[in-house]
Design a protein around this motif. Structure first.
Motif, PDB file in Angstrom:
ATOM      1  N   HIS A  12      55.161 153.799 -57.230  1.00 53.78           N
ATOM      2  CA  HIS A  12      54.814 154.152 -58.418  1.00 53.78           C
ATOM      3  C   HIS A  12      53.967 154.063 -59.584  1.00 53.78           C
ATOM      4  CE1 HIS A  12      52.371 157.860 -55.264  1.00 53.78           C
ATOM      5  NE2 HIS A  12      53.749 157.660 -55.189  1.00 53.78           N
ATOM      6  N   GLU A  13      54.600 152.671 -59.469  1.00 51.22           N
ATOM      7  CA  GLU A  13      54.697 152.565 -61.073  1.00 51.22           C
ATOM      8  C   GLU A  13      53.450 151.301 -61.378  1.00 51.22           C
ATOM      9  OE1 GLU A  13      59.575 150.362 -62.419  1.00 51.22           O
ATOM     10  OE2 GLU A  13      57.073 148.855 -61.982  1.00 51.22           O
ATOM     11  N   GLU A  14      52.824 152.052 -62.814  1.00 50.43           N
ATOM     12  CA  GLU A  14      51.045 151.960 -63.222  1.00 50.43           C
ATOM     13  C   GLU A  14      51.175 150.585 -63.950  1.00 50.43           C
ATOM     14  OE1 GLU A  14      47.902 154.753 -63.571  1.00 50.43           O
ATOM     15  OE2 GLU A  14      49.050 154.723 -65.028  1.00 50.43           O
ATOM     16  N   GLU A  15      52.401 151.305 -64.493  1.00 52.82           N
ATOM     17  CA  GLU A  15      52.570 149.915 -66.234  1.00 52.82           C
ATOM     18  C   GLU A  15      53.942 149.759 -66.906  1.00 52.82           C
ATOM     19  OE1 GLU A  15      50.843 149.922 -70.727  1.00 52.82           O
ATOM     20  OE2 GLU A  15      50.161 151.728 -69.111  1.00 52.82           O
ATOM     21  N   LYS A  36      62.056 163.342 -67.114  1.00 55.07           N
ATOM     22  CA  LYS A  36      62.163 164.346 -67.336  1.00 55.07           C
ATOM     23  C   LYS A  36      60.610 164.222 -67.124  1.00 55.07           C
ATOM     24  CE  LYS A  36      64.650 167.233 -69.552  1.00 55.07           C
ATOM     25  NZ  LYS A  36      65.378 168.245 -71.032  1.00 55.07           N
ATOM     26  N   ARG A  37      60.039 163.386 -67.648  1.00 54.51           N
ATOM     27  CA  ARG A  37      58.565 162.489 -67.423  1.00 54.51           C
ATOM     28  C   ARG A  37      57.907 161.499 -66.465  1.00 54.51           C
ATOM     29  NH1 ARG A  37      56.709 167.082 -70.252  1.00 54.51           N
ATOM     30  NH2 ARG A  37      57.561 167.765 -72.064  1.00 54.51           N
ATOM     31  N   ARG A  38      56.498 161.321 -66.771  1.00 53.23           N
ATOM     32  CA  ARG A  38      56.088 159.937 -66.018  1.00 53.23           C
ATOM     33  C   ARG A  38      56.159 158.717 -66.328  1.00 53.23           C
ATOM     34  NH1 ARG A  38      51.373 159.894 -65.466  1.00 53.23           N
ATOM     35  NH2 ARG A  38      50.156 162.044 -65.098  1.00 53.23           N
ATOM     36  N   ASP A  39      55.431 159.611 -67.793  1.00 57.27           N
ATOM     37  CA  ASP A  39      54.883 157.980 -68.278  1.00 57.27           C
ATOM     38  C   ASP A  39      54.865 158.527 -69.924  1.00 57.27           C
ATOM     39  OD1 ASP A  39      54.187 161.113 -69.394  1.00 57.27           O
ATOM     40  OD2 ASP A  39      51.660 161.341 -68.818  1.00 57.27           O
ATOM     41  N   LEU A  55      55.869 153.453 -66.784  1.00 53.89           N
ATOM     42  CA  LEU A  55      54.983 154.137 -66.699  1.00 53.89           C
ATOM     43  C   LEU A  55      54.879 154.356 -65.127  1.00 53.89           C
ATOM     44  CD1 LEU A  55      52.980 153.884 -69.906  1.00 53.89           C
ATOM     45  CD2 LEU A  55      55.182 155.267 -69.416  1.00 53.89           C
ATOM     46  N   LEU A  56      54.608 155.787 -64.400  1.00 52.20           N
ATOM     47  CA  LEU A  56      54.271 155.962 -63.325  1.00 52.20           C
ATOM     48  C   LEU A  56      52.589 156.714 -63.660  1.00 52.20           C
ATOM     49  CD1 LEU A  56      57.891 158.093 -62.647  1.00 52.20           C
ATOM     50  CD2 LEU A  56      57.178 155.666 -62.577  1.00 52.20           C
ATOM     51  N   ASP A  57      52.470 156.417 -61.861  1.00 54.20           N
ATOM     52  CA  ASP A  57      51.124 156.628 -61.882  1.00 54.20           C
ATOM     53  C   ASP A  57      50.789 158.649 -61.829  1.00 54.20           C
ATOM     54  OD1 ASP A  57      52.054 157.460 -59.207  1.00 54.20           O
ATOM     55  OD2 ASP A  57      50.662 155.429 -58.824  1.00 54.20           O
ATOM     56  N   ASP A  58      49.866 158.631 -62.041  1.00 54.97           N
ATOM     57  CA  ASP A  58      49.261 160.510 -61.369  1.00 54.97           C
ATOM     58  C   ASP A  58      49.433 160.795 -60.210  1.00 54.97           C
ATOM     59  OD1 ASP A  58      48.233 160.499 -63.607  1.00 54.97           O
ATOM     60  OD2 ASP A  58      46.194 160.086 -63.159  1.00 54.97           O
ATOM     61  N   ARG A 104      56.275 142.801 -62.488  1.00 56.15           N
ATOM     62  CA  ARG A 104      55.126 143.159 -62.832  1.00 56.15           C
ATOM     63  C   ARG A 104      55.195 145.005 -62.008  1.00 56.15           C
ATOM     64  NH1 ARG A 104      54.929 139.016 -65.140  1.00 56.15           N
ATOM     65  NH2 ARG A 104      53.985 137.087 -64.567  1.00 56.15           N
ATOM     66  N   PRO A 105      54.606 145.600 -62.845  1.00 55.45           N
ATOM     67  CA  PRO A 105      54.626 147.075 -62.009  1.00 55.45           C
ATOM     68  C   PRO A 105      54.392 147.257 -60.561  1.00 55.45           C
ATOM     69  CG  PRO A 105      52.985 146.785 -63.714  1.00 55.45           C
ATOM     70  CD  PRO A 105      53.216 145.603 -63.512  1.00 55.45           C
TER      71      PRO A 105
END
Length: 127
Positions: A12-15, A36-39, A55-58, A104-105
Motif C-alpha cells: 500500500h505504499e503510495e509515495e 496512527k496515521r497513514r499519510d 505514505l500509504l494509499d487510501d 521505490r514505493p
C-alpha cells in the motif's frame, strides 16, 4: 528485520518522503513501524535520525487489533557511516542497510557495492 521486507509488506505504499537527500547517503536502514496515521510524518523514537518515510494509499487499512498502520521508515544511527566515516561501518554495513537509490514505493530496495562497501572505498579502488 527490515532488510527482509518483501513487496507484500509494502503493497500500500503510495509515495516516499525523503527528509534528507538520498543521493548523499551510501545506505539507509529501513524498518516497518506502527503509526496512527497513514499519510503524515510518523513519530520517531529511535536513536539517530529519520531520513525518510512512506505514505500509504487510501486502500491501506490499520491492523484490526492495534488500529495502527504498518509503514516503512528510513533512518540512520549515530554510529553509521555518514556520521562516523572511519567508524564501525567504514567498510561493511548493518544487516538492514540498503542503497537508498534502489528504493521505490512498494519495492524493498537492494544492497549494492556502494551500500555495503561505501562510496569512499569504491572511489579509492576505481570501481
Amino acid at each position: 528485520m527490515s532488510s527482509l521486507l518483501t513487496e507484500r509488506d509494502l503493497i500500500h505504499e503510495e509515495e516516499l518522503v525523503w527528509l534528507e537527500n538520498p543521493e548523499r547517503l551510501d545506505y539507509v536502514r529501513q524498518a516497518l513501524d506502527k503509526t496512527k496515521r497513514r499519510d503524515t510524518k510518523p513519530p520517531y523514537a529511535r536513536d539517530g535520525r529519520m531520513v525518510g518515510y512512506a505514505l500509504l494509499d487510501d486502500e491501506a487499512s490499520p491492523d484490526p487489533d492495534s488500529g495502527l498502520y504498518k509503514r516503512r521508515v528510513f533512518f540512520l544511527l549515530p554510529h553509521d557511516r555518514d556520521s562516523l566515516p572511519n567508524g564501525l561501518y567504514r567498510e561493511g554495513a548493518p544487516g538492514e542497510a540498503i542503497d537508498p537509490r534502489t528504493i521505490r514505493p512498494g519495492k524493498p530496495g537492494a544492497k549494492t557495492p556502494r551500500s555495503q562497501i561505501g562510496s569512499a572505498a569504491l572511489a579509492s579502488t576505481g570501481s
